[in-house]
Design a protein around this motif. Structure first.
Motif, short mmCIF file in Angstrom:
data_model
loop_
_atom_site.label_atom_id
_atom_site.label_comp_id
_atom_site.label_asym_id
_atom_site.label_seq_id
_atom_site.Cartn_x
_atom_site.Cartn_y
_atom_site.Cartn_z
N VAL A 158 -4.38 -3.68 -10.31
CA VAL A 158 -3.83 -3.97 -8.98
C VAL A 158 -3.15 -2.73 -8.41
N ILE A 159 -2.38 -2.04 -9.25
CA ILE A 159 -1.72 -0.81 -8.80
C ILE A 159 -2.75 0.20 -8.30
N GLY A 160 -3.85 0.34 -9.03
CA GLY A 160 -4.90 1.26 -8.61
C GLY A 160 -5.45 0.91 -7.24
N ASP A 161 -5.54 -0.38 -6.93
CA ASP A 161 -6.03 -0.82 -5.62
C ASP A 161 -4.99 -0.62 -4.52
N CYS A 162 -3.72 -0.59 -4.88
CA CYS A 162 -2.65 -0.42 -3.89
C CYS A 162 -2.46 1.03 -3.47
N VAL A 189 0.86 -1.19 0.00
CA VAL A 189 0.00 0.00 0.00
C VAL A 189 0.89 1.23 0.00
N PHE A 190 0.49 2.22 -0.80
CA PHE A 190 1.25 3.47 -0.88
C PHE A 190 0.28 4.64 -0.78
N TYR A 191 0.55 5.55 0.18
CA TYR A 191 -0.33 6.69 0.42
C TYR A 191 0.17 7.98 -0.23
N GLY A 192 1.45 8.05 -0.53
CA GLY A 192 2.00 9.24 -1.16
C GLY A 192 2.27 10.38 -0.20
N SER A 193 2.41 10.07 1.07
CA SER A 193 2.70 11.12 2.06
C SER A 193 4.16 11.05 2.48
N ASN A 194 4.60 12.06 3.21
CA ASN A 194 5.99 12.10 3.67
C ASN A 194 6.30 10.99 4.68
N ARG A 195 5.28 10.49 5.36
CA ARG A 195 5.49 9.45 6.37
C ARG A 195 5.44 8.05 5.78
N ASP A 196 5.19 7.96 4.49
CA ASP A 196 5.03 6.69 3.79
C ASP A 196 6.40 6.12 3.41
N ILE A 197 6.39 4.89 2.89
CA ILE A 197 7.64 4.30 2.41
C ILE A 197 8.11 5.05 1.16
N LYS A 218 -3.51 4.67 -2.17
CA LYS A 218 -4.51 5.24 -1.27
C LYS A 218 -4.28 6.74 -1.13
N ALA A 219 -5.29 7.44 -0.67
CA ALA A 219 -5.22 8.87 -0.34
C ALA A 219 -4.66 9.70 -1.49
N THR A 220 -3.60 10.45 -1.23
CA THR A 220 -3.01 11.36 -2.22
C THR A 220 -2.54 10.61 -3.46
N ALA A 221 -1.92 9.46 -3.27
CA ALA A 221 -1.42 8.68 -4.41
C ALA A 221 -2.58 8.21 -5.29
N HIS A 222 -3.69 7.81 -4.68
CA HIS A 222 -4.85 7.36 -5.45
C HIS A 222 -5.47 8.53 -6.22
#
Length: 102
Positions: free
Chosen positions: A83-87, A49-57, A89-93
């Motif tokens: 699958v990528i679309g499902d992974c 899962v990737f959120y696209g925030s500074n606290r993310d991987i 979340k939030a800003t990244a989505h």
């Protein structure tokens, strides 16, 4: 249903139709290529899962995890974008949703 949703549903239908396969004697037969493929083991791995925030991987770490997931699950090329679309979340989505059908 808006244009983006219609295109999304159309793409899903195309992928499902293209990669429909049947199971015979413990083997999966890819109708398009008419080749036998061993059915993968039921390896348990969760989707990254990737959120696209500074606290993310880091994005590179996320991509490495996604590639590993695809390798283990033996994901078809056409399925990967779904699958990528499902992974994401939030800003990244939100970002992905705006560029997906451009």
């Amino acid at each position: 249903m808006n244009k983006i949703e219609q295109k999304y549903e159309q793409k899903i239908g195309e992928i499902e139709e293209k990669y429909t396969s049947i199971i015979q004697n413990g083997k999966k037969i890819d109708k398009e290529n008419a080749t036998l493929i061993n059915i993968p083991h039921n390896t348990e791995i969760s989707r990254p899962v990737f959120y696209g925030s500074n606290r993310d991987i880091h994005p590179k770490d996320f991509l490495n995890r996604v590639e590993e997931y695809f390798s283990i699950k033996q994901t078809y090329v056409g399925e990967k974008i779904i699958v990528i679309g499902d992974c994401l979340k939030a800003t990244a989505h939100n970002w992905f949703s705006t560029i997906r059908f451009q």
